[in-house]
Design a protein around this motif. Sequence first.
Motif, mmCIF file in Angstrom:
data_model
loop_
_atom_site.group_PDB
_atom_site.id
_atom_site.type_symbol
_atom_site.label_atom_id
_atom_site.label_comp_id
_atom_site.label_asym_id
_atom_site.label_seq_id
_atom_site.Cartn_x
_atom_site.Cartn_y
_atom_site.Cartn_z
ATOM 1 N N GLU A 57 61.984 26.197 -54.498
ATOM 2 C CA GLU A 57 62.157 24.984 -55.282
ATOM 3 C C GLU A 57 63.427 25.059 -56.119
ATOM 4 O OE1 GLU A 57 59.083 24.344 -58.231
ATOM 5 O OE2 GLU A 57 60.072 25.710 -59.600
ATOM 6 N N GLN A 58 63.945 23.898 -56.466
ATOM 7 C CA GLN A 58 65.112 23.800 -57.328
ATOM 8 C C GLN A 58 64.626 23.744 -58.768
ATOM 9 O OE1 GLN A 58 67.152 20.117 -57.046
ATOM 10 N NE2 GLN A 58 68.672 20.611 -58.592
ATOM 11 N N ASN A 59 64.509 24.891 -59.397
ATOM 12 C CA ASN A 59 64.014 24.877 -60.773
ATOM 13 C C ASN A 59 65.016 25.489 -61.736
ATOM 14 O OD1 ASN A 59 63.524 27.498 -59.735
ATOM 15 N ND2 ASN A 59 61.961 27.872 -61.272
ATOM 16 N N PHE A 60 66.314 25.275 -61.471
ATOM 17 C CA PHE A 60 67.305 25.718 -62.446
ATOM 18 C C PHE A 60 67.139 24.930 -63.747
ATOM 19 C CE2 PHE A 60 68.466 28.374 -59.352
ATOM 20 C CZ PHE A 60 69.723 28.345 -58.779
ATOM 21 N N THR A 61 66.562 23.742 -63.662
ATOM 22 C CA THR A 61 66.123 22.988 -64.838
ATOM 23 C C THR A 61 64.715 22.499 -64.549
ATOM 24 O OG1 THR A 61 66.913 20.861 -64.025
ATOM 25 C CG2 THR A 61 68.485 22.187 -65.291
ATOM 26 N N VAL A 67 61.099 18.540 -56.318
ATOM 27 C CA VAL A 67 62.008 17.746 -55.495
ATOM 28 C C VAL A 67 61.829 18.098 -54.027
ATOM 29 C CG1 VAL A 67 64.433 17.331 -54.915
ATOM 30 C CG2 VAL A 67 63.713 17.388 -57.317
ATOM 31 N N GLU A 68 61.854 19.385 -53.700
ATOM 32 C CA GLU A 68 61.744 19.822 -52.312
ATOM 33 C C GLU A 68 60.350 19.559 -51.742
ATOM 34 O OE1 GLU A 68 65.413 20.986 -53.649
ATOM 35 O OE2 GLU A 68 63.517 21.493 -54.616
ATOM 36 N N VAL A 75 58.625 13.651 -45.420
ATOM 37 C CA VAL A 75 59.203 13.722 -44.081
ATOM 38 C C VAL A 75 58.198 14.214 -43.049
ATOM 39 C CG1 VAL A 75 60.936 14.931 -42.675
ATOM 40 C CG2 VAL A 75 61.570 13.990 -44.904
ATOM 41 N N THR A 76 57.394 15.220 -43.404
ATOM 42 C CA THR A 76 56.536 15.879 -42.407
ATOM 43 C C THR A 76 55.057 15.550 -42.550
ATOM 44 O OG1 THR A 76 56.025 17.880 -43.695
ATOM 45 C CG2 THR A 76 58.132 17.841 -42.503
ATOM 46 N N HIS A 293 66.933 25.518 -51.518
ATOM 47 C CA HIS A 293 66.729 24.154 -52.006
ATOM 48 C C HIS A 293 67.974 23.272 -51.844
ATOM 49 C CE1 HIS A 293 69.072 25.517 -55.432
ATOM 50 N NE2 HIS A 293 68.212 26.507 -55.610
ATOM 51 N N THR A 294 67.825 22.043 -52.318
ATOM 52 C CA THR A 294 68.862 21.003 -52.353
ATOM 53 C C THR A 294 69.539 20.858 -50.991
ATOM 54 O OG1 THR A 294 70.360 22.621 -53.405
ATOM 55 C CG2 THR A 294 69.221 21.102 -54.849
ATOM 56 N N ARG A 295 70.827 21.103 -50.922
ATOM 57 C CA ARG A 295 71.568 20.727 -49.716
ATOM 58 C C ARG A 295 71.135 21.509 -48.482
ATOM 59 N NH1 ARG A 295 76.032 23.962 -48.236
ATOM 60 N NH2 ARG A 295 76.619 25.575 -49.745
ATOM 61 N N TRP A 296 70.555 22.684 -48.638
ATOM 62 C CA TRP A 296 70.126 23.450 -47.464
ATOM 63 C C TRP A 296 68.902 22.824 -46.810
ATOM 64 C CZ3 TRP A 296 72.414 25.766 -51.636
ATOM 65 C CH2 TRP A 296 73.585 26.472 -51.357
ATOM 66 N N LEU A 297 68.079 22.160 -47.597
ATOM 67 C CA LEU A 297 66.928 21.488 -47.027
ATOM 68 C C LEU A 297 67.261 20.059 -46.617
ATOM 69 C CD1 LEU A 297 63.853 21.243 -46.424
ATOM 70 C CD2 LEU A 297 63.582 20.481 -48.803
#
Length: 326
Positions: A57-61, A67-68, A75-76, A293-297
């Motif tokens: 997960e994107q949890n830098f904040t 989000v992910e 999507v799935t 996370h983010t752009r890689w997913l």
Amino acid sequence: MSATAFALLPHAAIAKTVGAAVPARALSNPLASAEAQALYGYIWSIYGTKTLTGQQEQNFTPAGARVELDYIQRVTGRQPALLGLDYIEPVDQLAVNERATAWHRSGGIVSLCWHWGAPDIGSGYENSKKDFDVARALVAGTTQNVAMLAQMAHVADLLTVLRDRKVPVLWRPFHEFGGDWFWWGKHGPQAFKALWRTMYEFFVVDRKLDNLIWVLGWAGQNIDPAYYPGRDCVDVAGADIYVDDHGNQAGLFAQVKRIVGDTVPICLHENGPIPDPATLGPEADWAWFMTWHTRWLQNPQQNSPALLREYYRSERYVTKDELPKW
């Protein structure tokens, strides 16, 4: 610096645990919790035939949380079996524990890493890439040593909360250690192994964190056997790779297997494109993958919605709804 300069730090009243032989398919900690043993046994039971789906997960904040997961669900129609979290920012650490607890209680598997900022500089991703005097940190009583152990104790406190909630954790500290971008990888294999064993002894023996499954993660650019701390303090081994294709990364799997053999499951502990499940098998029997996370997913050039949907519904990949009822 000689190898002897990086001796295991002494801790009061420690009974030596590393160095002993580990029974086949057993956790390195002989006093591991029932929950950790059950999870590890399950991973072994599917290893070689199934692969767990995973997402960091994107949890830098705190605002980055979910989000992910929401994207994958949309999507799935499914959720990953494994959720990766990070103790990177102090402001989010308590919330990380709450998300980890909720994920476990809803039937999922928790993975935790720590982008540990250089202990004498500060927290955060950029600070994790700054240098830290590991040689001094491994000398009891130095300024660097005091700072390092204090922060290690703080994270042990966080993990104690999860232990007391009976949450087993795939714990992957000092990740991508073979590279030279994080401070724990800048000083060579002997320094790294001393750091790993110092943390292992402190967490397992001093702090009795019996809920941890210890995951060792090489960087894909440097699978050097000299960095292997040993089976007595490692439960899962793996590596990561961010190449722009959906191949099975059999070469990476083989490099790790040449070091650990069949003694521990091997995972793709971070990835960009998800491997095509149709290509997995004996040459690439990943225990799990964990997409970053983010752009890689969400970048269609990495993982298009159509492929994500297809892969999450494959027979090879285990999603959260297919996990056993813990």
